[in-house]
Motif scaffolding. Sequence first.
Motif, PDB file in Angstrom:
ATOM      1  N   GLN A 172       0.500 -41.240 -16.607  1.00  0.00           N
ATOM      2  CA  GLN A 172      -0.495 -41.229 -15.543  1.00  0.00           C
ATOM      3  C   GLN A 172      -1.257 -39.916 -15.516  1.00  0.00           C
ATOM      4  O   GLN A 172      -2.431 -39.874 -15.109  1.00  0.00           O
ATOM      5  N   LYS A 173      -0.628 -38.838 -15.953  1.00  0.00           N
ATOM      6  CA  LYS A 173      -1.308 -37.540 -15.989  1.00  0.00           C
ATOM      7  C   LYS A 173      -2.527 -37.594 -16.896  1.00  0.00           C
ATOM      8  O   LYS A 173      -3.542 -36.952 -16.618  1.00  0.00           O
ATOM      9  N   PHE A 174      -2.434 -38.350 -17.994  1.00  0.00           N
ATOM     10  CA  PHE A 174      -3.589 -38.436 -18.878  1.00  0.00           C
ATOM     11  C   PHE A 174      -4.754 -39.096 -18.161  1.00  0.00           C
ATOM     12  O   PHE A 174      -5.892 -38.606 -18.221  1.00  0.00           O
ATOM     13  N   ASP A 175      -4.505 -40.190 -17.492  1.00  0.00           N
ATOM     14  CA  ASP A 175      -5.580 -40.871 -16.789  1.00  0.00           C
ATOM     15  C   ASP A 175      -6.171 -39.971 -15.714  1.00  0.00           C
ATOM     16  O   ASP A 175      -7.394 -39.890 -15.555  1.00  0.00           O
ATOM     17  N   ARG A 176      -5.310 -39.269 -14.996  1.00  0.00           N
ATOM     18  CA  ARG A 176      -5.778 -38.405 -13.918  1.00  0.00           C
ATOM     19  C   ARG A 176      -6.619 -37.248 -14.452  1.00  0.00           C
ATOM     20  O   ARG A 176      -7.652 -36.893 -13.884  1.00  0.00           O
ATOM     21  N   PRO A 201     -13.055 -33.864 -28.643  1.00  0.00           N
ATOM     22  CA  PRO A 201     -11.654 -33.610 -28.986  1.00  0.00           C
ATOM     23  C   PRO A 201     -10.831 -33.286 -27.728  1.00  0.00           C
ATOM     24  O   PRO A 201     -11.264 -32.510 -26.872  1.00  0.00           O
ATOM     25  N   ILE A 202      -9.677 -33.905 -27.629  1.00  0.00           N
ATOM     26  CA  ILE A 202      -8.695 -33.567 -26.594  1.00  0.00           C
ATOM     27  C   ILE A 202      -7.419 -33.229 -27.359  1.00  0.00           C
ATOM     28  O   ILE A 202      -6.636 -34.108 -27.717  1.00  0.00           O
ATOM     29  N   VAL A 203      -7.238 -31.956 -27.650  1.00  0.00           N
ATOM     30  CA  VAL A 203      -6.204 -31.548 -28.597  1.00  0.00           C
ATOM     31  C   VAL A 203      -5.237 -30.566 -27.958  1.00  0.00           C
ATOM     32  O   VAL A 203      -5.642 -29.505 -27.467  1.00  0.00           O
ATOM     33  N   GLN A 204      -3.971 -30.953 -27.939  1.00  0.00           N
ATOM     34  CA  GLN A 204      -2.889 -30.108 -27.456  1.00  0.00           C
ATOM     35  C   GLN A 204      -3.135 -29.574 -26.043  1.00  0.00           C
ATOM     36  O   GLN A 204      -3.000 -28.376 -25.774  1.00  0.00           O
ATOM     37  N   PRO A 205      -3.493 -30.451 -25.099  1.00  0.00           N
ATOM     38  CA  PRO A 205      -3.633 -29.974 -23.721  1.00  0.00           C
ATOM     39  C   PRO A 205      -2.264 -29.565 -23.169  1.00  0.00           C
ATOM     40  O   PRO A 205      -1.222 -29.938 -23.708  1.00  0.00           O
ATOM     41  N   LYS A 206      -2.270 -28.829 -22.092  1.00  0.00           N
ATOM     42  CA  LYS A 206      -1.012 -28.383 -21.484  1.00  0.00           C
ATOM     43  C   LYS A 206      -0.150 -29.570 -21.087  1.00  0.00           C
ATOM     44  O   LYS A 206       1.072 -29.558 -21.244  1.00  0.00           O
ATOM     45  N   GLU A 207      -0.786 -30.605 -20.584  1.00  0.00           N
ATOM     46  CA  GLU A 207      -0.123 -31.865 -20.268  1.00  0.00           C
ATOM     47  C   GLU A 207      -1.144 -32.991 -20.354  1.00  0.00           C
ATOM     48  O   GLU A 207      -2.346 -32.741 -20.205  1.00  0.00           O
ATOM     49  N   SER A 260      -4.810 -35.577 -29.519  1.00  0.00           N
ATOM     50  CA  SER A 260      -3.442 -35.359 -29.978  1.00  0.00           C
ATOM     51  C   SER A 260      -2.727 -34.506 -28.941  1.00  0.00           C
ATOM     52  O   SER A 260      -3.365 -33.776 -28.174  1.00  0.00           O
ATOM     53  N   PHE A 261      -1.395 -34.615 -28.920  1.00  0.00           N
ATOM     54  CA  PHE A 261      -0.620 -33.965 -27.868  1.00  0.00           C
ATOM     55  C   PHE A 261       0.515 -33.135 -28.460  1.00  0.00           C
ATOM     56  O   PHE A 261       1.028 -33.452 -29.546  1.00  0.00           O
ATOM     57  N   ALA A 262       0.876 -32.087 -27.751  1.00  0.00           N
ATOM     58  CA  ALA A 262       1.957 -31.221 -28.199  1.00  0.00           C
ATOM     59  C   ALA A 262       3.274 -31.995 -28.261  1.00  0.00           C
ATOM     60  O   ALA A 262       3.460 -32.998 -27.564  1.00  0.00           O
ATOM     61  N   ASP A 263       4.176 -31.526 -29.103  1.00  0.00           N
ATOM     62  CA  ASP A 263       5.519 -32.107 -29.226  1.00  0.00           C
ATOM     63  C   ASP A 263       5.480 -33.564 -29.673  1.00  0.00           C
ATOM     64  O   ASP A 263       6.275 -34.392 -29.213  1.00  0.00           O
ATOM     65  N   ASP A 264       4.552 -33.873 -30.564  1.00  0.00           N
ATOM     66  CA  ASP A 264       4.461 -35.220 -31.129  1.00  0.00           C
ATOM     67  C   ASP A 264       5.081 -35.197 -32.523  1.00  0.00           C
ATOM     68  O   ASP A 264       4.490 -34.643 -33.452  1.00  0.00           O
ATOM     69  N   PRO A 265       6.246 -35.799 -32.712  1.00  0.00           N
ATOM     70  CA  PRO A 265       6.905 -35.740 -34.015  1.00  0.00           C
ATOM     71  C   PRO A 265       6.189 -36.526 -35.112  1.00  0.00           C
ATOM     72  O   PRO A 265       6.480 -36.353 -36.297  1.00  0.00           O
ATOM     73  N   LEU A 266       5.238 -37.380 -34.751  1.00  0.00           N
ATOM     74  CA  LEU A 266       4.516 -38.157 -35.750  1.00  0.00           C
ATOM     75  C   LEU A 266       3.208 -37.501 -36.169  1.00  0.00           C
ATOM     76  O   LEU A 266       2.515 -38.007 -37.047  1.00  0.00           O
ATOM     77  N   ASP A 267       2.850 -36.388 -35.546  1.00  0.00           N
ATOM     78  CA  ASP A 267       1.597 -35.702 -35.850  1.00  0.00           C
ATOM     79  C   ASP A 267       1.823 -34.746 -37.014  1.00  0.00           C
ATOM     80  O   ASP A 267       2.566 -33.771 -36.881  1.00  0.00           O
ATOM     81  N   PRO A 268       1.196 -34.975 -38.178  1.00  0.00           N
ATOM     82  CA  PRO A 268       1.459 -34.131 -39.351  1.00  0.00           C
ATOM     83  C   PRO A 268       0.772 -32.773 -39.305  1.00  0.00           C
ATOM     84  O   PRO A 268       1.084 -31.897 -40.105  1.00  0.00           O
TER      85      PRO A 268
END
Length: 225
Positions: free
Chosen positions: A191-195, A175-181, A145-153
Motif C-alpha cells: 500500500q505504501k507504493f500506491d500512497r 524511473p522509480i529506483v531504490q526508494p526508501k520505501e 526497482s526496489f531495494a533488497d530485491d534478490p531477483l534484481d541483478p
Amino acid sequence: AFTPLGPEQARGVLVWLHGSYDTDTQPSPPEPAWVRRAADRGYDIWRFDRTPGHDPLAAGAESLARGLTALRQGGYRRVIVAGHSRGAWIALSALAQPGLVDGVAAFSPAAHGTSPARREQALADFSALVHAAVHAPDTRVVYASFADDPLDPGPAAQLAMMRDVAEHRGLKLLPIVQPKEPTGHMGVYEQKFDRLFGALVVRFLDPEAKRIVPRPRAASGKAPT
C-alpha cells in the motif's frame, strides 16, 4: 476486477501482467492497488494471465503482441501495458513493435532467478530486451526497482540501460529506483507504493487523463491471445 466501459467510451485500456507462479491450485496474482487509479481515469483494465509453471518469455511476448494488436484494432484509443517481475519483462517486449503501445510500466522486471551465477546473463538479456525498442517519442515508460530485491541483478546497471534507450529511442522515462520505501521484490504490491507513487505513475502514463466517477469492481476482461 473492474467494470469495463468498452473501447468507444473508455479513454484507453491498461493490460496487467502478473509475475510467474508455480501452482494451478491458486488464483493468479492480482493487480496492485495503483491500477485502480487508472480505472478511475477512464481506463478499462484487462489482464494477461499465463499458465502456472509454464511461462516462456518469447511465446509470452508474441501472445501479448497479438492481444495488444487486437485491443487497438478493437477501438481502444490508448493502450498501456504494465507488469510485475516476469510480467514486467514480457511487458517491456512491447516496445519493440511500432505503435503497439502508448505506455509501459515495468515493476521489478526479472526472469533469471536469484543465483549470482546468472547475474551477468540476466543483465545481458535485459540489455537486449530494452535496446530492441523502436523510436517512439510519444511512448511513456515507467521503470521501477526496489531495494533488497534478490531477483534484481543490478539496479544501477539496468537504470543506465533504460536511460540510454530512452535517450536514443526518444522514449519518455519515469524511473522509480531504490526508494526508501517500499522495499523487496513485491514492493509494488505494498500500500505504501500506491500512497507514495500511484498517482505519479498514472499521471505520467497519461498526463491528460481526468478522474471520473469510480466504477464498481466486476469481472475484468482477459486480453485476447
